[in-house]
Design an enzyme around this catalytic site. Structure first.
Site, PDB file in Angstrom:
ATOM      1  N   ILE A  94       0.875  -1.172   0.000  1.00 17.39           N
ATOM      2  CA  ILE A  94       0.000   0.000   0.000  1.00 17.39           C
ATOM      3  C   ILE A  94       0.909   1.218   0.000  1.00 17.39           C
ATOM      4  O   ILE A  94       1.866   1.302   0.780  1.00 17.39           O
ATOM      5  CB  ILE A  94      -0.911  -0.011   1.247  1.00 17.39           C
ATOM      6  N   ASN A 109      -2.640   1.317 -11.712  1.00 18.98           N
ATOM      7  CA  ASN A 109      -2.673  -0.004 -11.076  1.00 18.98           C
ATOM      8  C   ASN A 109      -3.648  -0.880 -11.847  1.00 18.98           C
ATOM      9  O   ASN A 109      -4.588  -0.384 -12.471  1.00 18.98           O
ATOM     10  CB  ASN A 109      -3.125   0.119  -9.620  1.00 18.98           C
ATOM     11  N   HIS A 111      -6.205  -4.122 -11.155  1.00 18.46           N
ATOM     12  CA  HIS A 111      -6.832  -4.812 -10.023  1.00 18.46           C
ATOM     13  C   HIS A 111      -7.777  -5.897 -10.548  1.00 18.46           C
ATOM     14  O   HIS A 111      -8.601  -5.630 -11.433  1.00 18.46           O
ATOM     15  CB  HIS A 111      -7.619  -3.801  -9.174  1.00 18.46           C
ATOM     16  N   SER A 138      -9.809  -4.346 -13.765  1.00 16.92           N
ATOM     17  CA  SER A 138      -9.896  -2.891 -13.928  1.00 16.92           C
ATOM     18  C   SER A 138      -8.483  -2.297 -13.928  1.00 16.92           C
ATOM     19  O   SER A 138      -7.631  -2.727 -13.151  1.00 16.92           O
ATOM     20  CB  SER A 138     -10.652  -2.251 -12.763  1.00 16.92           C
ATOM     21  N   GLU A 145      -7.004   6.428  -1.884  1.00 17.41           N
ATOM     22  CA  GLU A 145      -7.991   5.419  -1.493  1.00 17.41           C
ATOM     23  C   GLU A 145      -7.611   4.076  -2.105  1.00 17.41           C
ATOM     24  O   GLU A 145      -7.478   3.977  -3.342  1.00 17.41           O
ATOM     25  CB  GLU A 145      -9.362   5.863  -2.014  1.00 17.41           C
ATOM     26  N   ASP A 147      -7.377   0.924  -4.039  1.00 16.57           N
ATOM     27  CA  ASP A 147      -8.146   0.410  -5.186  1.00 16.57           C
ATOM     28  C   ASP A 147      -9.339   1.318  -5.506  1.00 16.57           C
ATOM     29  O   ASP A 147     -10.336   0.853  -6.085  1.00 16.57           O
ATOM     30  CB  ASP A 147      -8.640  -1.026  -4.937  1.00 16.57           C
ATOM     31  N   GLU A 176      -5.988  -9.283 -18.371  1.00 21.59           N
ATOM     32  CA  GLU A 176      -5.054  -8.276 -17.862  1.00 21.59           C
ATOM     33  C   GLU A 176      -3.956  -7.991 -18.874  1.00 21.59           C
ATOM     34  O   GLU A 176      -3.573  -6.834 -19.102  1.00 21.59           O
ATOM     35  CB  GLU A 176      -4.406  -8.750 -16.546  1.00 21.59           C
TER      36      GLU A 176
END
Ligand code: GRF
Length: 216
Positions: A94, A109, A111, A138, A145, A147, A176
């Site tokens: 994180i 990123n 996810h 995604s 925040e 994700d 992906e």
């Protein structure tokens, strides 16, 4: 504005199959991977970088007393390069508000869920447990925040009766490897931006779920 040879730095922690897809795509695209940074010395992604002749650096978070100290060291490393975009590809950390603010609008990123559903870990099993019929992946801008940053693109898969967490992971990975290089090339072409905490493509704000890359 088109960035000529957009310089992309990729952060990983593990296998690096997304890194591989990005490296493979970059050969004939408008961006190049300038460096890989990894927080695990034994990550297979480092071998992938070496095989592609891409320099890499290992920085172990366990050598730092706090998240902020680690992230400050990460920032120092990244800022030694001329970087246009930072891509998180299975980077299992994180990021602190300091890091996210420093690179606002420049960090992507991927996810494994259809955000905003199923943030966090263990998404495939949670999707099965909830009896979902659809799942997916995604790509989003990184904000403070977890994700929760604005979604740029999604791709869906259907959940079949005999699916397990492993088969879902395999199906999602295939998507992906298509969607991530595509979004990176859009960013490199200057088509994607984050403005007022919204993802914008070709000057138009995107819907909350981003662009569906391959609608069924
Ligand atoms: C992917 O499933 C990605 O969605 C998540 O971490 C995984 C990384 O896989 N953020 P790999 O290391 O790229 O194979």
């Amino acid at each position: 504005m088109q960035l000529t040879h957009c310089s992309v730095l990729v952060l990983i922690s593990g296998n690096g199959s997304n890194l591989q897809a990005i490296i493979d795509d970059s050969i004939h695209s408008n961006y190049k991977v300038c460096r890989v940074i990894c927080n695990k010395a034994d990550a297979y992604g480092l071998t992938r970088a070496a095989q592609a002749g891409i320099p890499s650096t290992v920085i172990d978070h366990r050598d730092y007393g706090s998240r902020e100290d680690f992230d400050s060291a990460l920032i120092d490393l990244i800022d030694q390069e001329q970087v246009d975009l930072i891509v998180l590809a299975g980077f299992m950390r994180i990021l602190s508000p300091k890091f996210v603010k420093h690179y606002a609008g420049k960090v992507l990123n991927i996810h494994p869920s259809l955000l905003p559903a199923y943030t966090g870990t263990d998404t495939h099993q949670r999707v099965l447990d909830a009896g979902e019929k659809e799942h997916g992946v995604s790509v989003h801008f990184v904000t403070e925040e977890l994700d929760g940053g604005p979604v740029i693109a999604q791709e869906k898969i259907s959940v079949e009766k005999n699916d397990t967490a492993d088969t879902l992971a395999d199906k999602v990975h295939i998507k992906e490897h298509i969607i991530y290089p595509k979004v990176i090339s859009w960013f490199a072409a200057g088509r994607i931006k984050m403005e007022s905490n919204k993802a914008v493509m070709d000057h138009e704000p995107l819907p909350a779920t981003g662009i569906e890359v391959h609608p069924n």
